[in-house]
Write an enzyme that holds these catalytic residues in place. Structure first.
Site, PDB file in Angstrom:
ATOM      1  N   TYR A  24     -97.720  -3.406  89.954  1.00 18.57           N
ATOM      2  CA  TYR A  24     -98.455  -2.484  89.073  1.00 18.57           C
ATOM      3  C   TYR A  24     -99.162  -3.279  87.973  1.00 18.57           C
ATOM      4  O   TYR A  24    -100.358  -3.080  87.715  1.00 18.57           O
ATOM      5  CB  TYR A  24     -97.486  -1.472  88.465  1.00 18.57           C
ATOM      6  CG  TYR A  24     -98.169  -0.330  87.738  1.00 18.57           C
ATOM      7  CD1 TYR A  24     -98.647   0.769  88.435  1.00 18.57           C
ATOM      8  CD2 TYR A  24     -98.320  -0.349  86.348  1.00 18.57           C
ATOM      9  CE1 TYR A  24     -99.266   1.824  87.773  1.00 18.57           C
ATOM     10  CE2 TYR A  24     -98.939   0.697  85.683  1.00 18.57           C
ATOM     11  CZ  TYR A  24     -99.413   1.783  86.401  1.00 18.57           C
ATOM     12  OH  TYR A  24    -100.021   2.813  85.730  1.00 18.57           O
ATOM     13  N   SER A  72    -103.963   0.536  82.458  1.00 21.79           N
ATOM     14  CA  SER A  72    -102.684   0.974  81.896  1.00 21.79           C
ATOM     15  C   SER A  72    -102.290   0.019  80.778  1.00 21.79           C
ATOM     16  O   SER A  72    -102.695  -1.146  80.767  1.00 21.79           O
ATOM     17  CB  SER A  72    -101.609   0.930  82.984  1.00 21.79           C
ATOM     18  OG  SER A  72    -100.327   1.121  82.424  1.00 21.79           O
TER      19      SER A  72
HETATM   20  N1  NAD Z   1     -98.668   8.656  83.613  1.00 20.82           N
HETATM   21  C1  NAD Z   1     -98.700   7.536  82.914  1.00 20.82           C
HETATM   22  O1  NAD Z   1     -97.857   7.326  82.016  1.00 20.82           O
HETATM   23  C2  NAD Z   1     -99.772   6.505  83.161  1.00 20.82           C
HETATM   24  C3  NAD Z   1     -99.918   5.467  82.234  1.00 20.82           C
HETATM   25  C4  NAD Z   1    -100.898   4.510  82.433  1.00 20.82           C
HETATM   26  C5  NAD Z   1    -101.718   4.597  83.531  1.00 20.82           C
HETATM   27  N2  NAD Z   1    -101.556   5.609  84.413  1.00 20.82           N
HETATM   28  C6  NAD Z   1    -102.464   5.644  85.566  1.00 20.82           C
HETATM   29  O2  NAD Z   1    -103.130   6.885  85.557  1.00 20.82           O
HETATM   30  C7  NAD Z   1    -103.572   7.185  86.879  1.00 20.82           C
HETATM   31  C8  NAD Z   1    -103.156   8.605  87.202  1.00 20.82           C
HETATM   32  O3  NAD Z   1    -101.736   8.652  87.240  1.00 20.82           O
HETATM   33  P1  NAD Z   1    -100.895   9.940  86.883  1.00 20.82           P
HETATM   34  O4  NAD Z   1     -99.908   9.550  85.878  1.00 20.82           O
HETATM   35  O5  NAD Z   1    -101.797  11.069  86.609  1.00 20.82           O
HETATM   36  O6  NAD Z   1    -100.115  10.148  88.252  1.00 20.82           O
HETATM   37  P2  NAD Z   1    -100.033  11.379  89.264  1.00 20.82           P
HETATM   38  O7  NAD Z   1     -99.117  10.905  90.350  1.00 20.82           O
HETATM   39  O8  NAD Z   1     -99.707  12.618  88.546  1.00 20.82           O
HETATM   40  O9  NAD Z   1    -101.516  11.494  89.829  1.00 20.82           O
HETATM   41  C9  NAD Z   1    -102.086  10.506  90.667  1.00 20.82           C
HETATM   42  C10 NAD Z   1    -102.859  11.199  91.772  1.00 20.82           C
HETATM   43  O10 NAD Z   1    -103.479  10.169  92.554  1.00 20.82           O
HETATM   44  C11 NAD Z   1    -103.394  10.560  93.908  1.00 20.82           C
HETATM   45  N3  NAD Z   1    -103.474   9.388  94.762  1.00 20.82           N
HETATM   46  C12 NAD Z   1    -102.556   8.409  94.880  1.00 20.82           C
HETATM   47  N4  NAD Z   1    -102.965   7.517  95.794  1.00 20.82           N
HETATM   48  C13 NAD Z   1    -104.158   7.953  96.254  1.00 20.82           C
HETATM   49  C14 NAD Z   1    -105.064   7.463  97.221  1.00 20.82           C
HETATM   50  N5  NAD Z   1    -104.795   6.355  97.923  1.00 20.82           N
HETATM   51  N6  NAD Z   1    -106.217   8.143  97.433  1.00 20.82           N
HETATM   52  C15 NAD Z   1    -106.476   9.282  96.744  1.00 20.82           C
HETATM   53  N7  NAD Z   1    -105.643   9.798  95.837  1.00 20.82           N
HETATM   54  C16 NAD Z   1    -104.497   9.130  95.597  1.00 20.82           C
HETATM   55  C17 NAD Z   1    -102.047  11.255  94.028  1.00 20.82           C
HETATM   56  O11 NAD Z   1    -101.994  12.096  95.170  1.00 20.82           O
HETATM   57  C18 NAD Z   1    -101.968  12.011  92.724  1.00 20.82           C
HETATM   58  O12 NAD Z   1    -102.447  13.334  92.842  1.00 20.82           O
HETATM   59  C19 NAD Z   1    -102.956   6.131  87.774  1.00 20.82           C
HETATM   60  O13 NAD Z   1    -103.910   5.132  88.049  1.00 20.82           O
HETATM   61  C20 NAD Z   1    -101.830   5.569  86.933  1.00 20.82           C
HETATM   62  O14 NAD Z   1    -101.492   4.255  87.300  1.00 20.82           O
HETATM   63  C21 NAD Z   1    -100.596   6.580  84.262  1.00 20.82           C
END
Ligand code: NAD
Length: 283
Positions: A181, A167
């Site tokens: 985080y 991230s």
């Molecule tokens: N959305 C953002 O702005 C952003 C920015 C930087 C990084 N990220 C990273 O991107 C990745 C995806 O996030 P997102 O924004 O799509 O969020 P999201 O919540 O839409 O999707 C994350 C998915 O991961 C699943 N999950 C969570 N814990 C889990 C576990 N222990 N085992 C299996 N599945 C699990 C959840 O059920 C969910 O479906 C994450 O690692 C997040 O930290 C997101």
């Protein structure tokens, strides 16, 4: 008069060239956190490009909904419910997928939010919620390590790509991002760098992506989500959040032969969100 034969031939050659450069057809791809957000969008892109994609998520309902939603568009994916913090369960899923023609590409993407950062008093280092700290490190760091370990164990075809989701909050300070985080996402980068060195002799390339802000479910329970969006849009070079479609090209590139000389890299996909900042911690 236009020579349609030449035009058609050169258009075919152009598409053949692009198709071969970014060819993911037939690759067996696993995406953790594939039931939602970034993981679902990257899965969709790879499946549309011809990969055989398995969405892994701990939320079975999300997997079912995603699979149906994609099927309605003519996009076929597999699903497997598993929690990345359960190393044995996850490894079993990877073993099953690898048995279906080998495992080629893994996106170690699942993650959770740590909530508020030091901008607010409740997010300061003197007020760390140890229970939440443990949960976030368990999923974002240990779970990602479990995923990369299982990928390494079951990638045996001579073609390997592992892409972990870090991230912007893992590569620069951000007072709106919780300590757990920030620590977990910086830790992911450390794992990726060591794994890139270790796995290179087996032609397994390991990279991290560092996304900026994308509107997904992860932000739904965060009381300061709106403030984060405003701050991000203010400091990023492009002055906006990302659209999920903007992840697609990078996902296909990193899975494909085109990325054959890229390993141990941390690739920002953030509209320039890591260039400036952070904002001050207000008293
Ligand atoms: N959305 C953002 O702005 C952003 C920015 C930087 C990084 N990220 C990273 O991107 C990745 C995806 O996030 P997102 O924004 O799509 O969020 P999201 O919540 O839409 O999707 C994350 C998915 O991961 C699943 N999950 C969570 N814990 C889990 C576990 N222990 N085992 C299996 N599945 C699990 C959840 O059920 C969910 O479906 C994450 O690692 C997040 O930290 C997101």
């Amino acid at each position: 008069m236009t020579d349609t034969t030449t035009t058609t031939t050169s258009e075919t050659a152009r598409l053949d060239y692009l198709g071969a450069t970014f060819d993911v057809r037939g690759l067996n791809v696993v995406v953790t956190g594939g039931g939602s957000g970034l993981g679902l969008r990257m899965s969709t892109a790879l499946a549309r490009a011809g990969a055989q994609v398995t969405l892994v998520d701990r939320e079975a309902d999300r997997l079912d909904a995603a699979q149906q939603q994609l099927a309605a568009q003519g996009i076929i994916v597999d699903t497997a419910a598993a929690d990345i913090t359960d190393a044995d369960e996850l490894d079993g899923v990877f073993a099953q997928i690898a048995a279906r023609g080998g495992l080629h590409v893994v996106f170690a993407n699942a993650g959770i939010s740590a909530g508020i950062g030091p901008r607010l008093k409740s997010g300061r280092i003197t007020a760390i919620d140890h229970e939440r700290w443990g949960q976030v490190l368990d999923v974002n760091l240990t779970g990602t390590m479990n995923t990369i370990a299982s990928a390494a164990r079951h990638m045996t075809t001579g073609y390997g790509r592992i892409i972990a989701t870090s991230s912007v909050g893992g590569i620069r300070a951000d007072p709106l991002v919780g300590y757990a985080y920030a620590a977990s996402k910086a830790g992911v980068v450390g794992i990726v760098r060591n794994a890139a060195l270790e796995l290179a002799p087996r032609n397994i390339l390991v990279n991290a992506i560092a996304p900026g802000l994308f509107e997904t479910n992860i932000r739904k329970a965060n009381p300061i989500a709106q403030a984060m969006t405003a701050d991000f849009e203010k400091v990023s070079a492009l002055k906006r959040s990302g659209q999920l479609t903007e992840l697609e090209g990078l996902a296909v590139f990193l899975a494909s032969p085109a990325s054959s000389f890229v390993t141990g890299a941390v690739i920002s996909i953030d509209g320039g969100g890591a260039l400036v900042g952070p904002n001050d911690v207000e008293a």
